[in-house]
Every structure is written in C-alpha cells, then in structure tokens.
Design an enzyme around this catalytic site. Structure first.
Site, PDB file in Angstrom:
ATOM      1  N   THR A   9       8.635   8.360  27.887  1.00  0.00           N
ATOM      2  CA  THR A   9       7.395   9.146  27.904  1.00  0.00           C
ATOM      3  C   THR A   9       6.632   8.813  26.629  1.00  0.00           C
ATOM      4  OG1 THR A   9       8.470  10.965  29.065  1.00  0.00           O
ATOM      5  CG2 THR A   9       6.407  11.470  27.930  1.00  0.00           C
ATOM      6  N   LYS A  30       2.462  12.096  33.977  1.00  0.00           N
ATOM      7  CA  LYS A  30       3.589  12.789  33.326  1.00  0.00           C
ATOM      8  C   LYS A  30       3.074  13.859  32.349  1.00  0.00           C
ATOM      9  CE  LYS A  30       7.579  13.438  31.172  1.00  0.00           C
ATOM     10  NZ  LYS A  30       8.728  14.082  31.713  1.00  0.00           N
ATOM     11  N   PRO A  64      12.424   6.487  22.634  1.00  0.00           N
ATOM     12  CA  PRO A  64      11.888   7.799  22.237  1.00  0.00           C
ATOM     13  C   PRO A  64      10.359   7.926  22.310  1.00  0.00           C
ATOM     14  CG  PRO A  64      13.589   7.081  20.687  1.00  0.00           C
ATOM     15  CD  PRO A  64      13.311   5.913  21.596  1.00  0.00           C
TER      16      PRO A  64
HETATM   17  P1  NAD Z   1      17.480   9.697  23.169  1.00  0.00           P
HETATM   18  O1  NAD Z   1      17.008   9.872  21.776  1.00  0.00           O
HETATM   19  O2  NAD Z   1      18.734  10.373  23.616  1.00  0.00           O
HETATM   20  O3  NAD Z   1      17.635   8.123  23.488  1.00  0.00           O
HETATM   21  C1  NAD Z   1      16.816   7.110  22.974  1.00  0.00           C
HETATM   22  C2  NAD Z   1      17.715   5.911  22.736  1.00  0.00           C
HETATM   23  O4  NAD Z   1      16.893   4.805  22.345  1.00  0.00           O
HETATM   24  C3  NAD Z   1      18.739   6.137  21.617  1.00  0.00           C
HETATM   25  O5  NAD Z   1      20.045   5.901  22.101  1.00  0.00           O
HETATM   26  C4  NAD Z   1      18.328   5.113  20.546  1.00  0.00           C
HETATM   27  O6  NAD Z   1      19.429   4.582  19.822  1.00  0.00           O
HETATM   28  C5  NAD Z   1      17.652   4.051  21.407  1.00  0.00           C
HETATM   29  N1  NAD Z   1      16.781   3.171  20.647  1.00  0.00           N
HETATM   30  C6  NAD Z   1      15.781   3.502  19.793  1.00  0.00           C
HETATM   31  N2  NAD Z   1      15.209   2.380  19.287  1.00  0.00           N
HETATM   32  C7  NAD Z   1      15.849   1.323  19.861  1.00  0.00           C
HETATM   33  C8  NAD Z   1      15.727  -0.089  19.737  1.00  0.00           C
HETATM   34  N3  NAD Z   1      14.838  -0.644  18.928  1.00  0.00           N
HETATM   35  N4  NAD Z   1      16.562  -0.866  20.471  1.00  0.00           N
HETATM   36  C9  NAD Z   1      17.490  -0.322  21.285  1.00  0.00           C
HETATM   37  N5  NAD Z   1      17.664   1.019  21.433  1.00  0.00           N
HETATM   38  C10 NAD Z   1      16.848   1.834  20.731  1.00  0.00           C
HETATM   39  O7  NAD Z   1      16.252  10.149  24.101  1.00  0.00           O
HETATM   40  P2  NAD Z   1      16.298  10.571  25.649  1.00  0.00           P
HETATM   41  O8  NAD Z   1      16.505  12.047  25.769  1.00  0.00           O
HETATM   42  O9  NAD Z   1      17.179   9.622  26.390  1.00  0.00           O
HETATM   43  O10 NAD Z   1      14.766  10.308  26.053  1.00  0.00           O
HETATM   44  C11 NAD Z   1      14.254   8.982  26.222  1.00  0.00           C
HETATM   45  C12 NAD Z   1      12.827   9.090  26.744  1.00  0.00           C
HETATM   46  O11 NAD Z   1      12.827   9.837  27.972  1.00  0.00           O
HETATM   47  C13 NAD Z   1      11.867   9.820  25.795  1.00  0.00           C
HETATM   48  O12 NAD Z   1      10.632   9.138  25.812  1.00  0.00           O
HETATM   49  C14 NAD Z   1      11.763  11.216  26.405  1.00  0.00           C
HETATM   50  O13 NAD Z   1      10.536  11.842  26.105  1.00  0.00           O
HETATM   51  C15 NAD Z   1      11.895  10.906  27.882  1.00  0.00           C
HETATM   52  N6  NAD Z   1      12.409  12.016  28.702  1.00  0.00           N
HETATM   53  C16 NAD Z   1      13.481  12.742  28.284  1.00  0.00           C
HETATM   54  C17 NAD Z   1      13.947  13.778  29.093  1.00  0.00           C
HETATM   55  C18 NAD Z   1      15.138  14.603  28.651  1.00  0.00           C
HETATM   56  O14 NAD Z   1      15.381  15.666  29.262  1.00  0.00           O
HETATM   57  N7  NAD Z   1      15.920  14.176  27.671  1.00  0.00           N
HETATM   58  C19 NAD Z   1      13.329  14.060  30.333  1.00  0.00           C
HETATM   59  C20 NAD Z   1      12.265  13.270  30.748  1.00  0.00           C
HETATM   60  C21 NAD Z   1      11.810  12.238  29.922  1.00  0.00           C
END
Ligand code: NAD
Length: 301
Positions: free
Chosen positions: A99, A174, A69
C-alpha cells in the site's frame, strides 16, 4: 507471452510471507527474498526457495511480486542501482501489492513501461488472516493486457481480483476504501458509546442497527463491541486484525492524496486526527476497532 512459472517474491513480512507460501502451494516456483533472515526461514519452511540476494531472486523470474512497507521502499527496490529493473528478465511482469502513495505507484509503473516491462499496482484488502487463507481482495491498476497477465499470479492469494483502471488506480481504490472504513468504524463506535450512555443494551442496538439504515461493514462484520460478531477482534481484547498503525498510515495517504487532488475530505481528516490521537495514547498495535475505548473514555496503557 510464455506462461508464468517462476515468481520472485520480495518482502516476506506479516503479509508477504503467507502470500508467498500460497503461491508456492499453488505450484509456482517461488524464489523469496527479504532483508530479514527469520522471514526467509519461514518462507523456506512454507515451500519457497530462499534466494541469496534480490538479483538472485529476480534474474530468473517470469514475474516479480513485491510486498513492502511504503513508497520509498518500493522506489528503491525497483529503481535502485541493484534493483529489480536492473536484474529482471526482458518482458517480466511486476505486481506491487504494497500500500503506497499514488504518485510513487505511477512513477514506478511508468519507469517499468519505459523499460518494456509489464506492471500493475495491486494493493490488498484483508489482513494477515486473509493473507494466510488466500482470501485477499486485490485492487489492480494497469492496462487491460497487464491485468490479464497479473490475474493468474494474484488468484492463488485471492478471493477477488478486481481491475480498477490505469496505473495508480489500484492504490487510489485502496486508500479511498480505507478512508471510508476508518470513518465508518469511528461512526459505528460513537453510536455504540451513545447507545450505552442512553441505557440501550449493545446487543439490542446491534440487532436493530444491523437491520436498519445504520447497517455497515464495521458494524455487521467487525463489530467494535464484544458479543454480536464472534470473529471480530473485540472478542479477543482487540488483538489486530488490522492494526491502528496500519489504519493511520492509510488515512495519512488518503489526506496526502486529497490535498494534491484538491478533494474535500473533512471526515477523512478528522478520522486521521482521531487515529493519530489513539496511536499516541498507546493504541498503535491494537486492532483499529479498539478506538471505541478512547471514544468511551476508558482507554489506558
Ligand atoms: P511488514 O513490515 O511485516 O513487512 C515488510 C517486509 O518488507 C519486512 O519483512 C521487511 O524486512 C521487508 N523489506 C523492507 N525493505 C526491503 C528490501 N529492500 N528488500 C527486501 N525486503 C525488504 O509489513 P506487512 O504488514 O507485511 O505490510 C506490507 C504492506 O502491506 C504494507 O504496504 C502495508 O500497508 C500493506 N498491508 C498490510 C496489511 C496488514 O494487515 N498487515 C493489510 C493490507 C495491506
């Protein structure tokens, strides 16, 4: 340097889950780990190996991909006592696709380099649909050598893998790109709202502006009014897509970066304020193009 065969994938959320599955489909041996057992189950269904711990995933891997995250998670997962640095194989490659803020990305990359690892910051453009389709755009910060090692790992998840420069410049690209996107979406929405008030049909305005100097991606690929661009979230009641909460996160990162770098970004600041207002009103989970409803004055939750 030997060929990468085993990849540890840490963070199997909305984005990371389908990205890990695409690496498995490409023939890599993907050892997946997340704190969520449901995310682990989905990754295993998609052909990944469910690791029992971070150490179990990382200790045999040639490369580690993280999709977490925020900067605090990335720092803890790499540098913590039981983190990636403590368990990775010598000379392993790390790709952080989350990000996050530029200083955190640079801190983690310099710690990795000091321990003899290769590391790139490689955030993505494109939402969950692009993660599923393997059509993300990766913006990569790191040395030429590390970029060359990372390319074959990122390619099965990508339509483009672009080298931005040294460590941290992937994150810089980004947040600058998404600040531009947030500003251009608000500008596009304001133009539609004014056109409507002036009695101009939205489809006619689209036909004209998309061929005139107002043309931009928010208009022609992601049109905030339903009709002109069938694939846009506006046609499905603004289901994200790219959620307002995500846009707000990136606009906040851009403002933090502007303050610390001494850059003037008044429209970026205004875009952040408007998205914060929309988030507060209840737009958090809607696609970011739904901000047109607030600007039109007809958003209610
Ligand atoms: P999300 O919250 O769905 O997924 C994050 C995952 O990380 C969760 O499953 C959580 O359990 C896991 N996690 C957290 N701490 C952890 C740890 N210590 N060990 C193992 N797993 C851990 O978020 P997302 O939508 O997949 O986004 C992830 C990244 O991608 C973010 O930085 C976001 O800004 C970026 N991003 C997202 C999008 C989008 O449309 N969702 C688009 C571009 C970039």
């Amino acid at each position: 340097m030997s060929k990468i065969k085993i990849i540890a994938f840490i963070g199997l959320g909305n984005m990371g889950g389908p990205m890990a599955v695409n690496l498995a489909k490409a023939g890599f041996d993907v050892r997946a780990f997340d704190l969520s057992s449901e995310a682990m189950r989905l990754a295993a269904n998609g052909g990944c190996i469910a690791a029992i711990s971070l150490a179990d995933a990382v200790s045999v891997a040639d490369a580690v991909v993280t999709m977490l995250p925020a900067g605090s998670h990335v720092k803890a997962v790499y540098g913590g006592d039981d983190g990636i640095f403590a368990h990775a194989k010598a000379c392993a490659l790390f790709c952080d696709c989350s990000t996050i803020d530029v200083p955190s990305a640079r801190d983690v990359a310099s710690s990795a380099a000091a321990k003899g690892f290769s590391m790139v910051d490689s955030p993505v453009s494109g939402g969950v649909a692009a993660a599923e389709a393997g059509t993300l755009a990766f913006m990569v910060g790191g040395s030429e050598e590390d970029f060359a090692r990372a390319e074959p790992v990122l390619e099965p998840m990508a339509k483009a893998v672009i080298h931005a420069g040294d460590a941290g410049t992937g994150q810089a690209a980004k947040i600058c790109n998404n600040m531009l996107l947030g500003i251009s979406m608000i500008g596009t929405c304001e133009a539609f709202v004014l056109a409507e008030k002036l009695g101009l049909d939205p489809q006619r305005f689209f036909d004209i502006a998309s061929k005139a100097s107002g043309q931009n991606w928010s208009l022609t690929s992601y049109c905030p009014v339903p009709g002109p661009v069938p694939a846009a979230p506006s046609n499905r009641e603004y289901a994200a897509g790219f959620a307002t909460a995500m846009m707000l996160k990136d606009l906040r990162l851009a403002q933090e970066a502007s303050h610390s770098a001494g850059a003037a970004t008044p429209l970026g600041a205004e875009a952040q304020a408007l998205y914060a207002m929309f988030d507060n009103l209840g737009g958090r989970e809607l696609d970011f193009s739904a901000i047109i409803q607030m600007l039109r004055g007809d958003f209610s939750r």
